[in-house]
Scaffold this active site. Structure first.
Site, PDB file in Angstrom:
ATOM      1  CD  GLU A   1      41.964 -11.087  28.035  1.00  0.00           C
ATOM      2  OE1 GLU A   1      43.204 -10.983  28.072  1.00  0.00           O
ATOM      3  OE2 GLU A   1      41.369 -12.152  27.782  1.00  0.00           O
TER       4      GLU A   1
ATOM      5  CG  ASP B   1      53.246  -2.401  33.280  1.00  0.00           C
ATOM      6  OD1 ASP B   1      52.183  -2.351  33.925  1.00  0.00           O
ATOM      7  OD2 ASP B   1      53.291  -2.676  32.068  1.00  0.00           O
TER       8      ASP B   1
ATOM      9  CE  LYS C   1      50.773  -4.704  31.636  1.00  0.00           C
ATOM     10  NZ  LYS C   1      51.250  -3.736  30.636  1.00  0.00           N
TER      11      LYS C   1
END
Lengths: 339, 339
Positions: free
Chosen positions: A150, A221, A225
């Site tokens: 998470e 980044d 993700k």
């Protein structure tokens, strides 16, 4: 639950602080996590089967070296990640070292060793999940251990639990969101009149920027993700080359002022489906829900088959915020074990 | 997993449709739910241990009476809720009958009988949770059964799973949101130029309005949901008298036009903490994230100790949307049982 930590930067320290602050309340709920080992690249390592003292650990980290951690019975300082795992006292490995999106190493080897050694694995490091999710998943299933991550997307905002557990009955068709807190903070500050350089300096001063700011401002980044979301939402093992990635380095204060004059905002948006996706700066009308997401907040809209759009907005950066995701993942593991 | 349904209106029918459409995919995942009994106030009842045929059930419901359901071996039409529960073939009761916020009856008696008979309990009916949560929770714990009620708040948008599971490590300090889809739809239509009466008629035509529209427009539906949230988020057994409740019946098209001219929107907002709360129409600046929530969507912002604000936005009304929450709750029960 005995924990090993690899990496002890802002996220690891934020997590340790939270664990210490919440310790009495967690014990009331039957959950007693204990940090028994920490390894870092620059501060050294500590291992003690009976548990490390969190305030002393935080003080030594702040002083720059675990050599400052006081001597205790059973304490070892000459430990390797593999050695801590092999010792057999740990229940879960938390991989919190800096993300490497090229090889995922050296974290990937420790992750596989942990799963093969029968530990649960919780990650804040994006590399192993973005590049080797199927391999990790197979290793976890083979030993009946849990793999949770998470903290890798939207800091502590629980978008993966939302998609995989709370919405388990829905198929996710596509996703669209703001996944990088640093650039969203910078764009918000630039809208208020700062230059790109001033905004970046302020983001770094606040600790939002990743170790390498290029990863944020060039879109990598957010792209990392997006790869993790592709796995978690669609079961799609995309690669970085399946994504069209650009960042905000070309965006000037003048572009932002011009967009503002037209009633628009510039946001770094990730769009994703099972087939691929892109990360790029877009002009959004002010009426777009994502246009209203400001500062270091992140947001993701999941397009589902049964419910239409479900959007979650929350913290997208910060050591404590990301550490919160680690705690929530450990609580999910504990719930599953107690059943 | 054998299911009993009490009530078979828009939510029950939406749930049955989804179960039928997803049946192959759910079986692949090892989950094979089967509707074995349905009781309604106006269409009669059906019970068959080997399972009811969903398309035939939906056709009979559309025709207005379960007398139209074809005869099958083992089918019983003369069943009571208590009789179906006592027969012992069911694993879970789904309470989907209309909400009664004064006594929660007759649903509360069936809910307690189900839990005492060893069934899991899943509700879309708000009454028993709003008025008797502690009693239900004790009965569920005494038999090790699960009590879930995601469908009672924000239709299928999983705000309870978010707060109780995904954010398990956080304390929720307060909550603020739009909890009634009908009134939010009406206010959105009134902003586009409709009168109050036209907007209400359209909300009813679309099936958004509850059985009694007064419950929506006077704020009681949102208040019932606020009581449920108070239990689920804060463990606070508030009563309706702890809430200051008003609705949108005093809001005219002129009020809305005036707000719009000032760059504001009128929304029916519920605000809640462990100490109490209120439901009332408020003027929000357009920059407030809740101001952008339009149509039958709902939204809730949870103020947390560790993460700051986490907001979820999604469907707030609709039979299939609410039926989705029932499926997600059943999947959560199945996950817990398989561990």
């Amino acid at each position: 639950m005995n924990l090993l930590l690899i990496g002890f930067g802002a996220v690891g320290q934020g997590f340790a602080e939270i664990l210490h602050e919440k310790s009495a309340r967690l014990q009331e709920r039957g959950f007693a996590p204990r940090i028994i080992g920490v390894i870092t690249a620059t501060r050294g390592g500590l291992y003690r089967r009976d548990g490390l003292d969190i305030p002393a650990l935080l003080a030594a980290a702040a002083a720059g070296s675990f050599a400052k951690y006081p001597q205790q019975a059973g304490l070892r300082r000459d430990v390797s990640a593999q050695g801590m795992i092999a010792d057999g006292a740990a229940d879960a490995l938390l991989e919190l070292s800096p993300t490497n999106l090229e090889t995922a190493q050296p974290a990937l080897d420790s992750c596989l060793a942990a799963l093969e050694g029968g530990l649960h694995l919780v990650l804040a490091n994006k590399g192993p999940v973005a590049l080797a999710y199927p391999q990790l998943q197979r290793a976890a299933q083979a030993r009946g251990r849990q793999l949770r991550f998470e903290a890798t997307v939207m800091a502590g905002t629980p978008v993966l639990s939302l998609a995989q557990e709370a919405l388990a009955g829905c198929a996710i068709v596509s996703a669209r969101g703001i996944l990088n807190g640093t650039t969203n903070y910078m764009l918000t500050r630039m809208e208020a009149g700062m230059s790109y350089e001033e905004a970046l300096a302020q983001a770094q001063a606040l600790g939002y920027a990743e170790a390498d700011p290029a990863g944020d401002v060039e879109g990598w980044d957010a792209a990392g993700k997006a790869l993790i979301l592709a796995q978690a939402l669609f079961g799609a093992p995309l690669r970085l080359t399946d994504l069209a990635v650009s960042g905000i380095t070309q965006i000037s204060a003048a572009d932002i002022a011009e967009a503002k004059a037209r009633g628009e905002r510039i946001k770094l948006i990730a769009e994703l489906s099972a087939a691929g996706g892109e990360v790029r700066a877009r002009r959004l009308p002010i009426s777009d829900p994502l246009a209203g997401v400001s500062g270091a907040s992140n947001a993701l809209t999941l397009e589902t088959d049964l419910l239409g759009a479900v959007t979650i907005v929350g913290a997208g950066a910060g050591g404590r915020e990301t550490g919160t995701a680690l705690l929530n993942d450990l609580l999910a593991i504990a719930r599953a074990e107690n059943r």
